[in-house]
Scaffold this motif. Structure first.
Motif, short mmCIF file in Angstrom:
data_model
loop_
_atom_site.label_atom_id
_atom_site.label_comp_id
_atom_site.label_asym_id
_atom_site.label_seq_id
_atom_site.Cartn_x
_atom_site.Cartn_y
_atom_site.Cartn_z
N LYS A 119 31.59 42.96 53.03
CA LYS A 119 31.26 43.80 54.19
C LYS A 119 32.50 44.21 54.97
O LYS A 119 32.47 45.19 55.72
CB LYS A 119 30.32 43.03 55.13
N ASP A 120 33.59 43.45 54.80
CA ASP A 120 34.79 43.70 55.61
C ASP A 120 35.85 44.54 54.91
O ASP A 120 36.92 44.77 55.46
CB ASP A 120 35.41 42.35 56.01
N VAL A 121 35.57 44.98 53.69
CA VAL A 121 36.58 45.69 52.91
C VAL A 121 37.06 46.96 53.63
O VAL A 121 38.26 47.18 53.81
CB VAL A 121 36.06 46.04 51.50
N ASP A 122 36.14 47.80 54.04
CA ASP A 122 36.54 49.09 54.63
C ASP A 122 37.35 48.91 55.91
O ASP A 122 38.35 49.59 56.12
CB ASP A 122 35.31 49.95 54.90
N SER A 123 36.93 47.98 56.76
CA SER A 123 37.64 47.81 58.03
C SER A 123 39.01 47.17 57.84
O SER A 123 40.00 47.57 58.45
CB SER A 123 36.80 46.99 59.01
N LEU A 124 39.09 46.16 56.95
CA LEU A 124 40.34 45.43 56.80
C LEU A 124 41.40 46.19 56.01
O LEU A 124 42.60 45.97 56.20
CB LEU A 124 40.08 44.07 56.13
N ARG A 125 40.99 47.08 55.11
CA ARG A 125 42.00 47.76 54.31
C ARG A 125 42.63 48.95 55.03
O ARG A 125 43.56 49.57 54.51
CB ARG A 125 41.42 48.18 52.95
N LYS A 126 42.16 49.27 56.21
CA LYS A 126 42.77 50.35 56.98
C LYS A 126 44.23 49.99 57.27
O LYS A 126 44.57 48.84 57.54
CB LYS A 126 42.02 50.56 58.29
N GLY A 127 45.08 51.01 57.21
CA GLY A 127 46.50 50.76 57.39
C GLY A 127 47.18 50.35 56.11
O GLY A 127 48.28 49.79 56.13
N ASP A 128 46.52 50.63 54.98
CA ASP A 128 47.09 50.35 53.65
C ASP A 128 47.32 48.86 53.40
O ASP A 128 48.23 48.47 52.67
CB ASP A 128 48.40 51.11 53.43
N ARG A 129 46.47 48.02 53.98
CA ARG A 129 46.59 46.60 53.70
C ARG A 129 45.92 46.26 52.37
O ARG A 129 44.90 46.84 52.00
CB ARG A 129 45.97 45.78 54.83
N VAL A 130 46.50 45.29 51.68
CA VAL A 130 45.92 44.74 50.46
C VAL A 130 45.16 43.48 50.85
O VAL A 130 45.71 42.60 51.52
CB VAL A 130 47.01 44.42 49.43
N LEU A 131 43.91 43.39 50.43
CA LEU A 131 43.05 42.30 50.84
C LEU A 131 43.09 41.18 49.80
O LEU A 131 43.08 41.43 48.59
CB LEU A 131 41.62 42.80 51.04
N LEU A 132 43.08 39.93 50.30
CA LEU A 132 43.30 38.77 49.44
C LEU A 132 42.14 37.78 49.53
O LEU A 132 42.20 36.80 50.27
CB LEU A 132 44.61 38.06 49.83
N PRO A 133 41.07 38.01 48.77
CA PRO A 133 40.06 36.95 48.63
C PRO A 133 40.56 35.91 47.64
O PRO A 133 41.53 36.14 46.90
CB PRO A 133 38.84 37.70 48.09
N LEU A 134 39.88 34.76 47.60
CA LEU A 134 40.29 33.65 46.74
C LEU A 134 39.27 33.41 45.65
O LEU A 134 38.06 33.36 45.91
CB LEU A 134 40.47 32.37 47.55
N GLY A 135 39.77 33.22 44.43
CA GLY A 135 38.93 32.80 43.32
C GLY A 135 39.49 31.52 42.73
O GLY A 135 40.67 31.46 42.39
N MET A 136 38.68 30.48 42.63
CA MET A 136 39.15 29.20 42.10
C MET A 136 38.95 29.17 40.59
O MET A 136 37.82 29.22 40.10
CB MET A 136 38.39 28.04 42.75
N GLU A 137 40.07 29.12 39.85
CA GLU A 137 40.00 29.10 38.39
C GLU A 137 40.07 27.66 37.91
O GLU A 137 41.13 27.05 37.86
CB GLU A 137 41.14 29.92 37.78
N ASN A 138 38.92 27.13 37.58
CA ASN A 138 38.69 25.74 37.18
C ASN A 138 38.08 25.00 38.38
O ASN A 138 38.70 24.90 39.44
CB ASN A 138 39.97 25.04 36.72
#
Length: 403
Positions: A119-138
């Motif tokens: 839900k926060d993708v559009d608001s947070l990426r304003k200003g050309d920011r790269v968004l960093l969610p976390l995925g746990m591998e293992n």
């Protein structure tokens, strides 16, 4: 022989053309929401620190490259090894990796932001920011404590690859010769239920077929394969997903995210990878026998050196990835395909035209050259994953996991 030369040259033209970014592909890459569900930058930071807010030489992900390529959402892989599972350091290592991602976002708030919800993708990426969610591998950092699922959710983890290259307390790995659970362990079933309750995506990449099938069947919301190519191209390579499992993921509303690493998309490289894990298994068995007999152990460094000399990297073109996309779209439909590159996680063994996150316009150009409409390319680039993630989040809050 001379008559075949023009034919060979003509055969090369589509491949060469598809490798070149165009104004149209660059424009679409910048405008679309690109979501890459698997980038191993945190592991690289643990091996050797660099400021990924600036140009980082030798790294496949950093802010300048991501900005150039149009990447918007970069899932940071919180990877722990089977060895760290065995020596009980996985929990510590996972937390240190999460700290590194948090520090990166705090150091460069104009370039990065942590992402906890689609839900926060559009608001947070304003200003050309790269968004960093976390995925746990293992899922090894969870250990045998179900409360750790909540703990890592609170720390920002939004998908968990249940196992990696060896069985853990949750599930079996596709790489392991011996299978411990033949599906999910009793604890693993609790973990999946708790992930469903919290809204953490269940990721079946790396799992054995039995474990993946059990997770898909048990989950009450869609599941994902965060970085899985198709076994159709590599029949003996269980690490790549079978047609049956891919269809089951799609039938449940999930997505299969296609990686770029040559170990997955090049059949010869996949065979090398499978053989490598079998050779390591044999190596470990020999050393266990030598240790029991009180004899000197074989050198792992010497084993690695000999293996690398006998199995040099294989050159691969972008068409190997595009072929995967074509096959996936025909098999499970345009709404269930995405990308999970595995940048910074495959030792640089990548197609010539997909070397870093700056190269997403080449991927877009390849899809355009193969006749994909821009609206469908947007789905592959990130729309499908965001829709699936939203559905999983909407399905959260159900009954707690069984004790």
């Amino acid at each position: 022989m001379h008559r075949t030369l023009p034919v060979l040259l003509l055969a090369l033209v589509p491949a060469l053309a598809s490798a070149q970014a165009t104004d149209a592909s660059r424009a679409l890459a910048q405008d679309a929401v690109i979501v890459d569900t698997h980038i191993d930058a945190p592991g690289m930071l643990m091996d050797g620190w660099m400021d990924l807010g600036e140009e980082a030489e030798g790294r496949e992900f950093d802010y300048p490259k991501a900005h150039a390529g149009g990447l918007d959402v970069a899932f940071m892989s919180i990877y722990t090894s089977p060895k760290q599972d065995e020596d009980d350091s996985a929990w510590q290592v996972a937390n240190e990796m999460i700290d590194s991602v948090e520090a990166l976002a705090q150091r460069h708030p104009d370039k990065f932001a942590l992402l906890l919800s689609p839900k926060d993708v559009d608001s947070l990426r304003k200003g050309d920011r790269v968004l960093l969610p976390l995925g746990m591998e293992n899922g090894a950092p969870i250990g045998d404590d179900l409360s750790n699922v909540q703990f890592f959710f609170d720390r920002g983890v939004r998908y968990i690859t249940l196992a990696h290259s060896a069985a853990n307390a949750i599930a079996d790995s596709s790489y392991a010769i011996e299978r411990k659970w033949h599906g999910l362990s009793p604890f693993g079933k609790q973990v999946v239920a708790e992930m469903n309750r919290l809204g953490i995506m269940v990721d079946v990449s790396h799992l054995s077929d039995e474990s993946a099938a059990a997770a898909i069947e048990l989950s009450t919301v869609p599941v994902i394969a965060s970085h899985s190519a198709f076994r159709h191209f590599t029949p003996d390579f269980e690490r790549n997903i079978s047609d049956e499992l891919a269809k089951a993921i799609a039938d449940g509303g999930g997505v299969v995210q296609i990686p770029f690493g040559t170990a997955f998309v090049n059949p010869e490289s996949a065979a090398d990878t499978q053989a490598h894990f079998r050779a390591i298994n044999d190596f470990n068995k020999r050393n266990a026998e030598l240790k029991a007999a009180g004899k000197p152990l074989e050198s792992r460094a010497a084993f690695n050196k000999a293996w690398e000399e006998a199995h040099p990297p294989r050159q691969t073109r972008i068409d190997a990835v595009l072929d995967q996309v074509d096959y996936a779209v025909k098999l499970i439909g345009i709404d269930h395909v995405g990308i999970g590159s595995d940048f910074d996680g495959v030792g640089g063994e990548l197609p010539d035209e997909l070397r870093t996150v700056a190269d997403f316009p080449n991927f877009v150009a390849g899809l355009q050259a193969r006749g994909y409409k821009d609206e469908d390319i947007r789905k592959i680039l990130g729309g499908n994953l965001l829709r699936t993630w939203a559905a999983i989040e909407a399905g959260a809050g159900g009954a707690a996991a069984a004790p």
